[in-house]
Design an enzyme around this catalytic site. Structure first.
Site, mmCIF file in Angstrom:
data_model
loop_
_atom_site.group_PDB
_atom_site.id
_atom_site.type_symbol
_atom_site.label_atom_id
_atom_site.label_comp_id
_atom_site.label_asym_id
_atom_site.label_seq_id
_atom_site.Cartn_x
_atom_site.Cartn_y
_atom_site.Cartn_z
ATOM 1 N N ASP A 1 10.731 -4.118 -9.552
ATOM 2 C CA ASP A 1 9.420 -4.678 -9.202
ATOM 3 C C ASP A 1 8.318 -3.649 -9.414
ATOM 4 O OD1 ASP A 1 7.290 -6.032 -8.071
ATOM 5 O OD2 ASP A 1 8.124 -6.082 -6.039
ATOM 6 N N GLY A 2 7.394 -3.958 -10.337
ATOM 7 C CA GLY A 2 6.214 -3.126 -10.534
ATOM 8 C C GLY A 2 6.079 -2.609 -11.956
ATOM 9 N N GLY A 3 5.004 -3.006 -12.615
ATOM 10 C CA GLY A 3 4.732 -2.485 -13.952
ATOM 11 C C GLY A 3 5.682 -2.987 -15.022
ATOM 12 N N MET B 1 6.714 -6.482 2.590
ATOM 13 C CA MET B 1 6.185 -5.110 2.651
ATOM 14 C C MET B 1 5.452 -5.009 3.973
ATOM 15 S SD MET B 1 4.911 -4.790 -1.272
ATOM 16 C CE MET B 1 4.791 -6.546 -1.474
ATOM 17 N N GLY C 1 2.196 -2.171 -2.900
ATOM 18 C CA GLY C 1 0.885 -2.407 -2.313
ATOM 19 C C GLY C 1 -0.111 -3.089 -3.229
ATOM 20 N N PHE C 2 0.060 -2.947 -4.524
ATOM 21 C CA PHE C 2 -0.903 -3.519 -5.470
ATOM 22 C C PHE C 2 -0.185 -4.033 -6.706
ATOM 23 C CE2 PHE C 2 -2.591 0.201 -3.313
ATOM 24 C CZ PHE C 2 -3.740 -0.299 -2.702
ATOM 25 N N GLY D 1 4.162 -9.590 -12.301
ATOM 26 C CA GLY D 1 2.938 -10.202 -11.797
ATOM 27 C C GLY D 1 1.932 -10.348 -12.918
ATOM 28 N N SER D 2 1.258 -9.229 -13.258
ATOM 29 C CA SER D 2 0.213 -9.320 -14.280
ATOM 30 C C SER D 2 0.754 -9.731 -15.644
ATOM 31 C CB SER D 2 -0.581 -8.014 -14.376
ATOM 32 O OG SER D 2 0.096 -6.942 -13.809
ATOM 33 N N SER E 1 5.366 -12.775 -9.903
ATOM 34 C CA SER E 1 4.775 -12.500 -8.595
ATOM 35 C C SER E 1 3.431 -13.213 -8.493
ATOM 36 C CB SER E 1 4.572 -10.995 -8.420
ATOM 37 O OG SER E 1 3.678 -10.779 -7.347
ATOM 38 N N ASP F 1 4.960 -11.807 -2.373
ATOM 39 C CA ASP F 1 4.716 -10.480 -1.796
ATOM 40 C C ASP F 1 3.969 -10.581 -0.471
ATOM 41 O OD1 ASP F 1 5.722 -8.543 -3.764
ATOM 42 O OD2 ASP F 1 4.231 -9.437 -5.106
ATOM 43 N N GLY G 1 -0.453 -4.746 -10.884
ATOM 44 C CA GLY G 1 -1.113 -4.128 -12.026
ATOM 45 C C GLY G 1 -0.992 -2.618 -12.110
ATOM 46 N N MET H 1 11.890 -0.563 -6.286
ATOM 47 C CA MET H 1 10.451 -0.533 -6.575
ATOM 48 C C MET H 1 10.184 0.453 -7.715
ATOM 49 S SD MET H 1 8.997 -2.746 -4.676
ATOM 50 C CE MET H 1 7.370 -2.385 -5.338
ATOM 51 N N HIS I 1 9.327 -10.886 -0.615
ATOM 52 C CA HIS I 1 9.370 -9.420 -0.560
ATOM 53 C C HIS I 1 8.496 -8.978 0.608
ATOM 54 C CE1 HIS I 1 8.185 -5.419 -2.782
ATOM 55 N NE2 HIS I 1 8.898 -5.202 -1.684
ATOM 56 N N HIS J 1 8.248 -14.855 -6.906
ATOM 57 C CA HIS J 1 8.244 -13.648 -6.074
ATOM 58 C C HIS J 1 7.018 -13.707 -5.160
ATOM 59 C CE1 HIS J 1 9.397 -9.442 -5.291
ATOM 60 N NE2 HIS J 1 8.111 -9.163 -5.289
ATOM 61 N N MET K 1 2.227 -8.595 2.467
ATOM 62 C CA MET K 1 1.681 -7.267 2.788
ATOM 63 C C MET K 1 0.921 -7.342 4.109
ATOM 64 S SD MET K 1 0.113 -6.213 -0.867
ATOM 65 C CE MET K 1 1.092 -6.207 -2.353
HETATM 66 C C1 DX5 Z 1 3.657 -4.499 -5.634
HETATM 67 C C2 DX5 Z 1 4.320 -5.841 -5.503
HETATM 68 C C3 DX5 Z 1 4.659 -6.432 -6.816
HETATM 69 C C4 DX5 Z 1 3.476 -6.745 -7.690
HETATM 70 C C5 DX5 Z 1 3.917 -6.601 -9.122
HETATM 71 O O1 DX5 Z 1 3.581 -3.889 -4.427
HETATM 72 O O2 DX5 Z 1 5.517 -5.735 -4.755
HETATM 73 O O3 DX5 Z 1 5.520 -7.547 -6.699
HETATM 74 O O4 DX5 Z 1 2.953 -8.034 -7.489
HETATM 75 O O5 DX5 Z 1 2.824 -6.697 -9.960
HETATM 76 P P1 DX5 Z 1 2.840 -6.160 -11.454
HETATM 77 O O6 DX5 Z 1 3.962 -6.854 -12.179
HETATM 78 O O7 DX5 Z 1 1.484 -6.507 -11.961
HETATM 79 O O8 DX5 Z 1 3.086 -4.669 -11.379
HETATM 80 ZN ZN ZN Z 2 7.006 -7.406 -4.858
#
Ligand code: DX5
Ligand code: ZN
Length: 225
Positions: free
Chosen positions: A175-177, A68, A142-143, A197-198, A10, A35, A145, A137, A66, A33, A37
């Site tokens: 997606d996420g963490g 959102m 929304g964020f 992402g991170s 991401s 995102d 990390g 999800m 994606h 990916h 928002m």
């Molecule tokens: C969160 C996003 C994710 C985010 C994932 O709302 O949809 O795609 O970038 O980031 P990490 O992998 O750091 O959780």
């Molecule tokens: Zn995403």
């Protein structure tokens, strides 16, 4: 091969001022990916279709968008025009999910339906036969990390069972963490496309980070019941 694991880094966690260079560090990714928002469906603003259009000119890696956003029904055309290869929109936001999926397919792209942690998998029931992907999800969107929500593993299993009951085979994306600690469990539950992402962009060697995620996911596949 259905069980083949793919990573979708991401770019929300990338250096956005240097995006052209950043995408060169993730060669071998299955998707980028992207995102989107809108500051309404989720609290923050990120980037939109003009950035997607610019990104598409700099890379051959397909882009997984994606959305959102509050109103995917209205916005979908702009993302298809900007060159999205796959678009996921949220079931919680779509007014006419079936119509949006149809529009994506008419443009010759892949359609994904995204589902928040607080939404029941049964909301997907009438869409499983028509979408190419389900995006589960594993954090509240929304964020970047955030910490992986552990109940997601069971939810992925439930999505997989529901798909089997339908005789449908959408890709399951999570997606996420996602990191080396969580990749194995989600892959073991049935996810084959892992957004990170991170875990990718905070690493100094991004390709090594992606390889480690694939390895961790494959180790989890071995444990699949
Ligand atoms: C969160 C996003 C994710 C985010 C994932 O709302 O949809 O795609 O970038 O980031 P990490 O992998 O750091 O959780
Ligand atoms: Zn995403």
């Amino acid at each position: 091969m259905l069980d083949e694991i793919g990573i979708a880094p991401s770019i929300l966690s990338a250096d956005l001022m240097d995006l052209g260079h950043e995408v060169k560090t993730i060669e071998g990714a299955r998707y980028i990916h992207f995102d989107v928002m809108d500051g309404s469906f989720v609290p923050q603003l990120s980037y939109g279709h003009p950035v997607l259009k610019a990104l598409k000119k700099t890379t051959d890696i397909p882009v997984d968008v994606h959305l959102m956003i509050e109103n995917p029904d209205e916005a979908i055309g702009s993302y298809l025009d900007a060159g999205a290869d796959m678009v996921s929109f949220h079931i919680e936001a779509a007014k006419h999910a079936n119509r949006i999926a149809g529009q994506i397919h008419e443009a010759g792209r892949l359609a994904g339906i995204a589902i928040n942690p607080g939404t029941s998998v049964y909301a997907l029931d009438s869409l499983l036969d028509i979408v190419d992907m389900v995006l589960v999800m594993s954090v509240n969107p929304g964020f970047g990390g955030q910490k992986f929500i552990p109940q997601t593993t069971e939810k992925i299993r439930a999505v997989k069972r529901l798909c089997e009951a339908h005789g449908a085979h959408p890709v399951i994306e999570v997606d996420g963490g996602i990191n080396r600690e969580t990749a194995g469990a989600v892959a073991g539950a049935g996810a084959t496309l892992l957004v990170a992402g991170s875990a990718v962009f905070k690493a100094s060697d991004r390709r090594a980070a992606m390889a480690e995620l694939v390895q961790a996911a494959q180790a989890g596949l071995g444990k699949r019941a």
